[in-house]
Scaffold this active site. Structure first.
Site, PDB file in Angstrom:
ATOM      1  N   MET A 222      51.886  70.494 -43.588  1.00 33.15           N
ATOM      2  CA  MET A 222      52.001  71.757 -44.323  1.00 33.15           C
ATOM      3  C   MET A 222      53.368  72.383 -44.058  1.00 33.15           C
ATOM      4  SD  MET A 222      48.242  73.346 -44.592  1.00 33.15           S
ATOM      5  CE  MET A 222      48.177  74.177 -43.031  1.00 33.15           C
TER       6      MET A 222
ATOM      7  N   GLY B 163      56.284  67.979 -32.933  1.00 34.54           N
ATOM      8  CA  GLY B 163      55.004  67.276 -33.076  1.00 34.54           C
ATOM      9  C   GLY B 163      54.999  66.466 -34.365  1.00 34.54           C
ATOM     10  N   HIS B 164      55.436  67.101 -35.458  1.00 40.09           N
ATOM     11  CA  HIS B 164      55.536  66.380 -36.734  1.00 40.09           C
ATOM     12  C   HIS B 164      56.538  65.234 -36.622  1.00 40.09           C
ATOM     13  CE1 HIS B 164      54.277  70.492 -38.233  1.00 40.09           C
ATOM     14  NE2 HIS B 164      53.369  69.725 -38.783  1.00 40.09           N
TER      15      HIS B 164
ATOM     16  N   LYS C  58      46.215  67.222 -31.955  1.00 36.41           N
ATOM     17  CA  LYS C  58      45.939  68.637 -31.658  1.00 36.41           C
ATOM     18  C   LYS C  58      44.743  69.082 -32.497  1.00 36.41           C
ATOM     19  CE  LYS C  58      48.465  72.109 -33.105  1.00 36.41           C
ATOM     20  NZ  LYS C  58      47.467  72.959 -33.796  1.00 36.41           N
ATOM     21  N   ASP C  59      44.744  68.654 -33.761  1.00 33.66           N
ATOM     22  CA  ASP C  59      43.607  68.942 -34.640  1.00 33.66           C
ATOM     23  C   ASP C  59      42.623  67.782 -34.523  1.00 33.66           C
ATOM     24  OD1 ASP C  59      44.571  71.441 -36.116  1.00 33.66           O
ATOM     25  OD2 ASP C  59      46.266  70.079 -36.288  1.00 33.66           O
TER      26      ASP C  59
ATOM     27  N   SER D 125      52.766  74.998 -35.700  1.00 26.43           N
ATOM     28  CA  SER D 125      53.588  75.837 -36.591  1.00 26.43           C
ATOM     29  C   SER D 125      53.282  77.313 -36.362  1.00 26.43           C
ATOM     30  CB  SER D 125      53.305  75.478 -38.051  1.00 26.43           C
ATOM     31  OG  SER D 125      53.553  74.109 -38.241  1.00 26.43           O
ATOM     32  N   ARG D 126      52.102  77.604 -35.825  1.00 24.77           N
ATOM     33  CA  ARG D 126      51.722  79.003 -35.601  1.00 24.77           C
ATOM     34  C   ARG D 126      52.396  79.601 -34.359  1.00 24.77           C
ATOM     35  NH1 ARG D 126      46.868  77.059 -37.965  1.00 24.77           N
ATOM     36  NH2 ARG D 126      46.320  78.303 -39.796  1.00 24.77           N
TER      37      ARG D 126
HETATM   38  O1  PAF Z   1      46.996  69.259 -40.284  1.00 27.68           O
HETATM   39  C1  PAF Z   1      47.564  69.760 -41.285  1.00 27.68           C
HETATM   40  O2  PAF Z   1      48.732  70.173 -41.256  1.00 27.68           O
HETATM   41  C2  PAF Z   1      46.781  69.891 -42.568  1.00 27.68           C
HETATM   42  O3  PAF Z   1      45.454  70.212 -42.322  1.00 27.68           O
HETATM   43  C3  PAF Z   1      46.907  68.651 -43.482  1.00 27.68           C
HETATM   44  C4  PAF Z   1      46.268  67.435 -42.834  1.00 27.68           C
HETATM   45  C5  PAF Z   1      48.366  68.382 -43.775  1.00 27.68           C
HETATM   46  C6  PAF Z   1      46.175  68.911 -44.800  1.00 27.68           C
HETATM   47  O4  PAF Z   1      46.726  69.994 -45.482  1.00 27.68           O
END
Ligand code: PAF
Length: 282
Positions: free
Chosen positions: A30, A36-37, A149-150, A186-187
């Site tokens: 997003m 991390g990305h 993390k998620d 990101s938060r």
């Molecule tokens: O983890 C995220 O950033 C979002 O939930 C994702 C997987 C890109 C879906 O919008």
């Protein structure tokens, strides 16, 4: 790096790559990209011939309009990072391009999506399933990369893949942390300087929970003590801390119950009004 704005163009470039026998790595994001990305992108770069990164703040997964409105958007900086990582295609569509019509699909995600984030954020995981299934259908990647993390999100995406019958590999990638232990998110940019000082305590407390386990505490005892320890810190407010089976996401009553995939403790904590999540494997 080519910036792609349309679904049509994304289909063209990925079809061409696939027809040429090339593997395609997709990193859904997003935006507001951080280290991390970067680690996801680097992993995708190492594993695949072609790397596509999507940058799309998906409105259907936000159950709080303020969170959607204030979600950080940093397209220029994002593109610079992606270019620097050797990404082939950045897919940055508009909301209308992704949702020309309202997406009314309701996924039967089952128990993995009913607990923790699923219980606290109604509709959130259905929105994640909507966007990720669209991205998978559009790009038809060989592999797709998600950060741990998620943690629960990965379990939900695996379930969606099973329902939809996508033929691809989901690659979970380890959490990247600041030097003081705070999980990158990101938060984090929303944390005030004071909250930023307190936030690493979450990780410290999760790490201490390993000692409780080592001293013989049961999952329920560890969970209760850990949640209490978080709430004892001024400025931290735990929404939940649960120890669950790392595959099914269901709470475990004994350490043995989780079987070979083990258990994971998942925390959601408000810190100075910012909702942070983190987890720890046992
Ligand atoms: O983890 C995220 O950033 C979002 O939930 C994702 C997987 C890109 C879906 O919008």
């Amino acid at each position: 790096m080519e910036i792609i704005r349309t679904v049509k163009r994304l289909g063209e470039v990925t079809d061409t790559a696939r027809d040429a026998g090339k593997s395609i790595g997709l990193v859904p994001t997003m935006g507001a990209l951080h280290a991390g990305h970067r680690s996801l992108v680097e992993r995708a770069r190492a594993d695949n011939d072609i790397v596509v990164v999507s940058v799309f703040v998906n409105p259907t997964q936000f159950n709080n309009p303020d969170d959607l409105r204030t979600y950080p958007r940093t397209e220029e900086a994002d593109c610079r990072m992606l270019e620097d990582c050797g990404v082939d295609y950045a897919f940055i569509p508009s909301v209308d391009e992704i949702y020309p019509e309202t997406d009314t699909r309701v996924f039967d995600l089952g128990p993995v999506a009913e607990v923790m984030e699923g219980a606290m954020r109604p509709g959130h995981f259905n929105g994640v399933a909507q966007i990720v299934s669209k991205l998978f259908a559009m790009a038809r990647p060989t592999r797709a990369y998600f950060g741990e993390k998620d943690f629960q999100q990965i379990a939900v995406i695996r379930r969606m893949v099973e329902i939809e019958g996508f033929d691809l590999e989901i690659v979970p990638c380890p959490i990247v942390r600041e030097a003081d232990g705070l999980a990158l998110s990101s938060r984090n940019v929303r944390l005030s300087p004071e909250a930023r000082q307190i936030a690493p305590k979450i990780r410290e407390i999760l790490l201490s929970s390993l000692d409780l386990k080592a001293h013989g505490a049961s999952p329920l005892e560890v969970a209760a003590a850990t949640e209490a320890a978080i709430n004892d810190v001024e400025g931290l407010d735990a929404e939940y801390f649960q120890i669950v089976d790392a595959k099914t996401m269901q709470p475990v009553n004994s350490w043995a119950e989780a079987g070979e995939h083990g258990s994971v403790g998942c925390a959601t904590v408000y810190c100075g009004g910012v909702r942070l999540i983190d987890n720890i494997r046992y």
